[in-house]
Design a protein around this motif. Structure first.
Motif, PDB file in Angstrom:
ATOM      1  N   CYS A   3     -17.941  29.694  39.600  1.00 60.12           N
ATOM      2  CA  CYS A   3     -17.047  29.875  40.265  1.00 60.12           C
ATOM      3  C   CYS A   3     -17.296  29.087  41.507  1.00 60.12           C
ATOM      4  O   CYS A   3     -17.581  29.201  42.695  1.00 60.12           O
ATOM      5  CB  CYS A   3     -15.380  30.851  40.616  1.00 60.12           C
ATOM      6  SG  CYS A   3     -14.086  30.461  41.583  1.00 60.12           S
ATOM      7  N   ARG A   4     -16.541  27.518  41.269  1.00 63.04           N
ATOM      8  CA  ARG A   4     -16.444  26.679  42.501  1.00 63.04           C
ATOM      9  C   ARG A   4     -15.678  26.824  43.583  1.00 63.04           C
ATOM     10  O   ARG A   4     -15.863  26.253  44.722  1.00 63.04           O
ATOM     11  CB  ARG A   4     -16.370  25.090  42.119  1.00 63.04           C
ATOM     12  CG  ARG A   4     -14.740  24.816  41.721  1.00 63.04           C
ATOM     13  CD  ARG A   4     -14.436  23.343  41.076  1.00 63.04           C
ATOM     14  NE  ARG A   4     -16.084  22.961  40.504  1.00 63.04           N
ATOM     15  CZ  ARG A   4     -15.738  22.990  38.663  1.00 63.04           C
ATOM     16  NH1 ARG A   4     -14.747  23.096  38.716  1.00 63.04           N
ATOM     17  NH2 ARG A   4     -17.022  22.409  38.697  1.00 63.04           N
ATOM     18  N   LEU A   5     -14.890  28.031  43.940  1.00 60.82           N
ATOM     19  CA  LEU A   5     -14.040  28.065  44.731  1.00 60.82           C
ATOM     20  C   LEU A   5     -14.456  30.199  45.073  1.00 60.82           C
ATOM     21  O   LEU A   5     -14.366  29.858  46.988  1.00 60.82           O
ATOM     22  CB  LEU A   5     -12.692  28.800  44.702  1.00 60.82           C
ATOM     23  CG  LEU A   5     -11.852  29.217  46.086  1.00 60.82           C
ATOM     24  CD1 LEU A   5     -11.568  28.360  47.000  1.00 60.82           C
ATOM     25  CD2 LEU A   5     -10.236  28.972  44.983  1.00 60.82           C
ATOM     26  N   CYS A   6     -14.541  30.462  44.469  1.00 60.49           N
ATOM     27  CA  CYS A   6     -15.049  31.922  44.970  1.00 60.49           C
ATOM     28  C   CYS A   6     -16.583  32.774  45.103  1.00 60.49           C
ATOM     29  O   CYS A   6     -17.210  33.181  45.125  1.00 60.49           O
ATOM     30  CB  CYS A   6     -14.410  32.966  44.699  1.00 60.49           C
ATOM     31  SG  CYS A   6     -14.431  33.185  43.174  1.00 60.49           S
ATOM     32  N   HIS A   7     -17.338  31.797  44.286  1.00 62.12           N
ATOM     33  CA  HIS A   7     -18.950  31.925  43.412  1.00 62.12           C
ATOM     34  C   HIS A   7     -19.472  33.174  42.360  1.00 62.12           C
ATOM     35  O   HIS A   7     -20.366  33.041  42.651  1.00 62.12           O
ATOM     36  CB  HIS A   7     -19.897  31.878  45.517  1.00 62.12           C
ATOM     37  CG  HIS A   7     -19.890  30.788  46.142  1.00 62.12           C
ATOM     38  ND1 HIS A   7     -19.484  29.634  45.409  1.00 62.12           N
ATOM     39  CD2 HIS A   7     -18.918  30.781  47.530  1.00 62.12           C
ATOM     40  CE1 HIS A   7     -19.613  28.487  46.780  1.00 62.12           C
ATOM     41  NE2 HIS A   7     -18.972  29.317  47.715  1.00 62.12           N
ATOM     42  N   CYS A  46     -11.604  32.081  36.761  1.00 69.95           N
ATOM     43  CA  CYS A  46     -12.707  33.225  37.661  1.00 69.95           C
ATOM     44  C   CYS A  46     -11.713  34.460  37.285  1.00 69.95           C
ATOM     45  O   CYS A  46     -10.405  34.261  37.660  1.00 69.95           O
ATOM     46  CB  CYS A  46     -12.746  32.328  39.089  1.00 69.95           C
ATOM     47  SG  CYS A  46     -13.668  33.515  39.651  1.00 69.95           S
ATOM     48  N   GLU A  47     -12.465  35.665  37.396  1.00 69.89           N
ATOM     49  CA  GLU A  47     -11.650  36.061  36.815  1.00 69.89           C
ATOM     50  C   GLU A  47     -11.292  37.329  38.429  1.00 69.89           C
ATOM     51  O   GLU A  47     -10.158  37.884  38.253  1.00 69.89           O
ATOM     52  CB  GLU A  47     -12.301  37.649  36.117  1.00 69.89           C
ATOM     53  CG  GLU A  47     -12.492  37.055  34.947  1.00 69.89           C
ATOM     54  CD  GLU A  47     -13.270  38.310  33.863  1.00 69.89           C
ATOM     55  OE1 GLU A  47     -13.709  39.241  34.254  1.00 69.89           O
ATOM     56  OE2 GLU A  47     -13.543  38.079  32.893  1.00 69.89           O
ATOM     57  N   ASN A  48     -11.890  36.726  39.156  1.00 68.98           N
ATOM     58  CA  ASN A  48     -11.929  37.172  40.879  1.00 68.98           C
ATOM     59  C   ASN A  48     -11.033  36.280  41.407  1.00 68.98           C
ATOM     60  O   ASN A  48      -9.848  37.114  41.354  1.00 68.98           O
ATOM     61  CB  ASN A  48     -13.104  36.991  41.528  1.00 68.98           C
ATOM     62  CG  ASN A  48     -12.682  37.313  43.310  1.00 68.98           C
ATOM     63  OD1 ASN A  48     -12.525  38.889  43.086  1.00 68.98           O
ATOM     64  ND2 ASN A  48     -13.871  36.696  43.914  1.00 68.98           N
ATOM     65  N   CYS A  49     -10.802  34.706  41.325  1.00 64.51           N
ATOM     66  CA  CYS A  49      -9.832  34.231  42.364  1.00 64.51           C
ATOM     67  C   CYS A  49      -8.575  33.376  41.033  1.00 64.51           C
ATOM     68  O   CYS A  49      -7.507  32.561  42.028  1.00 64.51           O
ATOM     69  CB  CYS A  49     -10.949  33.326  43.146  1.00 64.51           C
ATOM     70  SG  CYS A  49     -11.192  32.017  42.330  1.00 64.51           S
ATOM     71  N   LEU A  50      -8.518  33.507  39.889  1.00 63.70           N
ATOM     72  CA  LEU A  50      -8.178  33.274  38.912  1.00 63.70           C
ATOM     73  C   LEU A  50      -8.105  31.246  39.769  1.00 63.70           C
ATOM     74  O   LEU A  50      -6.515  30.911  38.948  1.00 63.70           O
ATOM     75  CB  LEU A  50      -6.565  33.762  39.421  1.00 63.70           C
ATOM     76  CG  LEU A  50      -6.597  35.229  38.900  1.00 63.70           C
ATOM     77  CD1 LEU A  50      -5.182  35.798  39.244  1.00 63.70           C
ATOM     78  CD2 LEU A  50      -7.614  35.355  37.926  1.00 63.70           C
ATOM     79  N   SER A 279      -3.188  37.629  36.295  1.00 63.54           N
ATOM     80  CA  SER A 279      -3.955  38.122  36.156  1.00 63.54           C
ATOM     81  C   SER A 279      -4.090  37.403  34.656  1.00 63.54           C
ATOM     82  O   SER A 279      -4.241  36.047  34.355  1.00 63.54           O
ATOM     83  CB  SER A 279      -3.138  39.374  35.142  1.00 63.54           C
ATOM     84  OG  SER A 279      -2.322  38.976  34.260  1.00 63.54           O
ATOM     85  N   ALA A 280      -5.808  38.030  34.394  1.00 64.03           N
ATOM     86  CA  ALA A 280      -6.306  37.026  32.940  1.00 64.03           C
ATOM     87  C   ALA A 280      -5.462  36.593  31.944  1.00 64.03           C
ATOM     88  O   ALA A 280      -6.149  36.120  31.078  1.00 64.03           O
ATOM     89  CB  ALA A 280      -7.398  37.234  33.215  1.00 64.03           C
TER      90      ALA A 280
END
Length: 416
Positions: A3-7, A46-50, A279-280
């Motif tokens: 992910c380019r936001l939260c890696h 991204c499942e973390n930061c969406l 949510s995903a």
């Protein structure tokens, strides 16, 4: 891919459109016998930061050093920009001692209104051809990609900006964190940042899969945009829902110490959560929606061909090239398209190699059906092409579902 936001390395597929060439790489006639490079067009969450995103397989320099898109060819977009500038001047009390900076200022479609109002301004535009068009209008324009070094040089030369505008560029940068810091670097400590970007809520809810193309690296909800801006000390303080580009967000952000969020931020966040986008699971139907649009459009075009109806296109936008390539539409189903931008005349759409002509070609040929590729400008284009009904032609929009424009009022004959 991370992910380019939260890696995070936890990314899940939500839309696979196969492989296509870059959407703005229009071909000359001499290039028709040459191979084209295609790249996977695969949207992940991204499942973390969406954050919705595609891999950065091409660089901005591949697309934007010379660019085929001129904003001023859309009358409604120029009006939209004029209204924004007038409102911003009033709401933010901008005057002759202020500074308005626009990032990705294109051909001066927006800043020309600041110049007319006497507001000091500066455009930052990487494409030399469209930047030259802005300077011809009297809009001060620097030819550069915005990064942290560029932001520092511009701030040193011109001072901090009271308002930074970033319309339809926040999706176009693979270095999301560095670009966000650069936006903050341009901004005064009590300044305002305005970002317009397509709303992922509409992408998912309405199946707007053609919004996905290689120069769009990420796609935002308010929730994910808020996370991205927070990495540079910026807080979203207001949100406007706009009809542009099939449904966009205007995000207003300020440096953290002066930020006072307004109720609309929480209201739109609640709207996104209600749609399942926090949510995903809320993204699981997007592939099916794209496949349904493809099936409807191909069935319609094949029926037209079987009935001997002549079909042409209107417009040659980037989103149209995603649509054409994903659906496998070539000149046997869409004989040509027309566009107001002279840069594209005599060229061919990437991948599908459909010839592009001036709009006057429609009046000369009088096709039975005109398929409008920039469907997000339906009101504007229907008004421009209402006369298609005078020869019995039909105006068809492929999204959000296949439908015919109402051309009532045109003198129409009956043609089957």
């Amino acid at each position: 891919m991370r992910c380019r936001l939260c890696h995070s390395g936890h990314l899940t597929s939500v839309l696979d459109l196969g492989a296509t060439p870059p959407c703005e790489k229009f071909l000359t006639e001499a290039e028709l016998d040459l191979p084209e490079t295609t790249y996977p067009l695969h949207l992940r969450l991204c499942e973390n930061c969406l954050l919705l995103q595609i891999p950065a397989l091409i660089t901005p320099a591949d697309t934007f050093v010379e660019y085929a898109y001129y904003s001023s060819f859309s009358d409604s977009w120029v009006r939209h920009a004029r209204t924004f500038v007038q409102q911003a001047i009033a709401d933010l009390s901008l005057g002759p001692d202020s500074l308005l900076v626009e990032v990705a200022s294109n051909d001066g479609y927006l800043l020309q209104h600041a110049v007319a109002a006497g507001i000091p301004c500066l455009g930052i535009e990487p494409s030399h051809n469209v930047g030259a068009a802005a300077r011809e209008k009297g809009v001060p324009t620097v030819t550069a990609f915005l990064d942290e070094d560029t932001a520092t040089r511009i701030r040193d030369a011109h001072g901090p900006a009271d308002l930074v505008v970033a319309n339809n560029v926040y999706a176009h940068v693979p270095d999301l964190l560095g670009f966000t810091r650069a936006l903050r670097g341009l901004l005064a400590d009590d300044g305002w940042l305005s970002i317009e970007v397509h709303h992922a809520l509409n992408l998912v809810r309405l199946g707007q899969f053609d919004t996905v193309y290689h120069e769009h690296f990420q796609y935002y909800t308010v929730a994910s945009a808020r996370r991205a801006l927070a990495t540079a000390g910026l807080t979203v303080v207001d949100v406007e829902l706009l009809p542009t580009h099939g449904g966009s967000l205007r995000l207003w952000a300020r440096p953290d110490p002066v930020a006072r969020p307004r109720p609309r931020v929480a209201e739109v966040l609640a709207m996104e959560e209600s749609a399942g986008l926090h949510s995903a699971a809320g993204y699981s139907d997007l592939q099916d929606r794209a496949e349904q649009v493809r099936a409807e459009l191909l069935e319609f075009l094949l029926d037209c061909r079987a009935a001997g109806r002549r079909v042409a296109g209107y417009g040659a936008p980037g989103k149209g090239n995603t649509l054409l390539n994903y659906c496998g539409i070539r000149p046997d189903l869409l004989s040509y398209t027309v566009d107001r931008n002279p840069y594209k005349h005599g060229r061919y759409t990437p991948g599908t190699r459909i010839p592009i002509h001036p709009p006057e070609r429609l009046d000369a040929d009088r096709p039975d059906v005109v398929v409008v590729l920039p469907w997000n400008l339906e009101t504007e284009i229907t008004a421009q092409l209402r006369h298609v009904g005078s020869w019995g032609g039909q105006l068809v929009y492929p999204l959000p579902t296949l439908h015919h424009a109402n051309l009532a009022g045109a003198e129409s004959g009956s043609r089957s």
